[in-house]
Each structure stands twice: as C-alpha cells, then as structure tokens.
Design a protein around this motif. Structure first.
Motif, short mmCIF file in Angstrom:
data_model
loop_
_atom_site.label_atom_id
_atom_site.label_comp_id
_atom_site.label_asym_id
_atom_site.label_seq_id
_atom_site.Cartn_x
_atom_site.Cartn_y
_atom_site.Cartn_z
N PHE A 238 -11.79 0.91 3.98
CA PHE A 238 -11.04 0.97 3.04
C PHE A 238 -9.62 1.26 3.53
N THR A 239 -8.65 0.16 3.24
CA THR A 239 -7.20 0.21 3.77
C THR A 239 -6.41 0.12 2.82
N LEU A 240 -5.30 1.13 2.83
CA LEU A 240 -4.21 1.34 2.01
C LEU A 240 -2.82 0.73 2.69
N SER A 241 -2.41 -0.12 2.47
CA SER A 241 -1.43 -0.80 3.25
C SER A 241 -0.01 -1.00 2.26
N PHE A 242 1.09 -0.66 2.95
CA PHE A 242 2.44 -0.63 2.30
C PHE A 242 2.98 -1.68 3.56
N ILE B 171 -2.97 3.11 6.27
CA ILE B 171 -4.02 3.91 6.15
C ILE B 171 -5.19 3.77 5.90
N GLU B 172 -6.39 4.35 6.56
CA GLU B 172 -7.78 3.66 6.62
C GLU B 172 -8.68 4.73 6.35
N TYR B 173 -9.68 4.55 5.63
CA TYR B 173 -10.76 5.51 5.21
C TYR B 173 -12.04 5.08 5.37
N GLU B 174 -13.30 5.94 5.49
CA GLU B 174 -14.50 5.26 5.45
C GLU B 174 -14.57 5.01 4.21
N PRO B 175 -15.43 3.89 4.20
CA PRO B 175 -15.72 3.38 2.62
C PRO B 175 -16.86 4.48 2.14
#
Length: 147
Positions: free
Chosen positions: A63-67, A88-92
C-alpha cells in the motif's frame, strides 16, 4: 524557486517538520509537503498529485501513499516532466486494501479551488484515520522523469 532547487527545498520543509526521508510519518509529511507546495516554482506548469493504493512498482506489493509535485519544464524540445515525490509504503492489510485506490490532481487551473482549499480537503479525507493506524515499512523522497 528554480526547479533544480525544488528537492532541497522539500527536504528543508520535511526537516523543519522533524521528518527524515527514510522514516516519514504521513500527516506531518503531508503538512510539510503543503508548505513546500506554497513555494512558487519557475516552470511552465506546476501540479500536485495525491494518490494511494496497492502497487508493486519497485518491489513487493505494498500500500503506497504518495505526494507528488509535477513540473513541466521547457528545457528543450520536447518539454520534460519532472516529478518530485514523497512515498510512504505499508504492508497491505485488509483495512488498507479496503481503501482501494484514489488519485487527485490539482494544477491551479481556472475553475479549480485554491491550493489552500485543496490541501485542506485532502487533509480532511477519511483515509487518514485508517492509514494513521498502521506503521510504514519504508518511505522515500525522490525525483524522476516519468516520460
């Protein structure tokens, strides 16, 4: 500011918010990114992209949050796009997967809300609570030419 000064300026905004590129916290990073967006840049076009979703662009499925701040610069023919990103990356997890994906562009074009209104709208979105309940596995700040 010139486009070549954008990445150092973003890093300064992040540092002032207590953020390190390899250990970004989403909300303070978003606020720092918003401050960075308020610095005018010498470019043909200047746009903001806020996006999230499950991707595997550079490695494992995350899961990636990107600005992203995208500049259209007229260096030579043809013009070039330059993107400066905080990711910012997260384990799904099931909760993150349930968010699906979303992307939202802002370019300041006629008829669009002001930058301040857009930044506030994004900060008030419901996914922040879900994302904030998870710990990132990695983060980065980088510049690229997407095409």
């Amino acid at each position: 500011m010139r486009v070549e000064d954008a990445q150092p300026q973003l890093l300064t905004c992040l540092q002032e918010a207590g953020q390190e590129p390899s250990r970004l916290d989403p909300q303070p990073t978003w606020r720092a990114f918003g401050r960075f967006m308020r610095h005018p840049v010498e470019a043909e076009e200047d746009a903001l992209l806020y996006e999230y979703g499950i991707f595997s662009f550079r490695g494992p499925r995350r899961f990636t949050l990107s600005f992203c701040r995208q500049f259209d610069v007229d260096e030579d023919n043809p013009p070039a796009l330059i993107q400066l990103r905080c990711e910012i990356e997260y384990e799904p997890t099931p909760a993150l997967e349930a968010l699906g994906s979303h992307n939202q562009w802002w370019s300041g074009a006629e008829g669009e809300p002001s930058l301040a209104v857009m930044l506030d709208k994004i900060e008030c979105r419901s996914e922040w609570k879900v994302i904030g309940a998870h710990r990132p596995v990695c983060s980065s700040v980088y510049q690229e030419r997407p095409c």
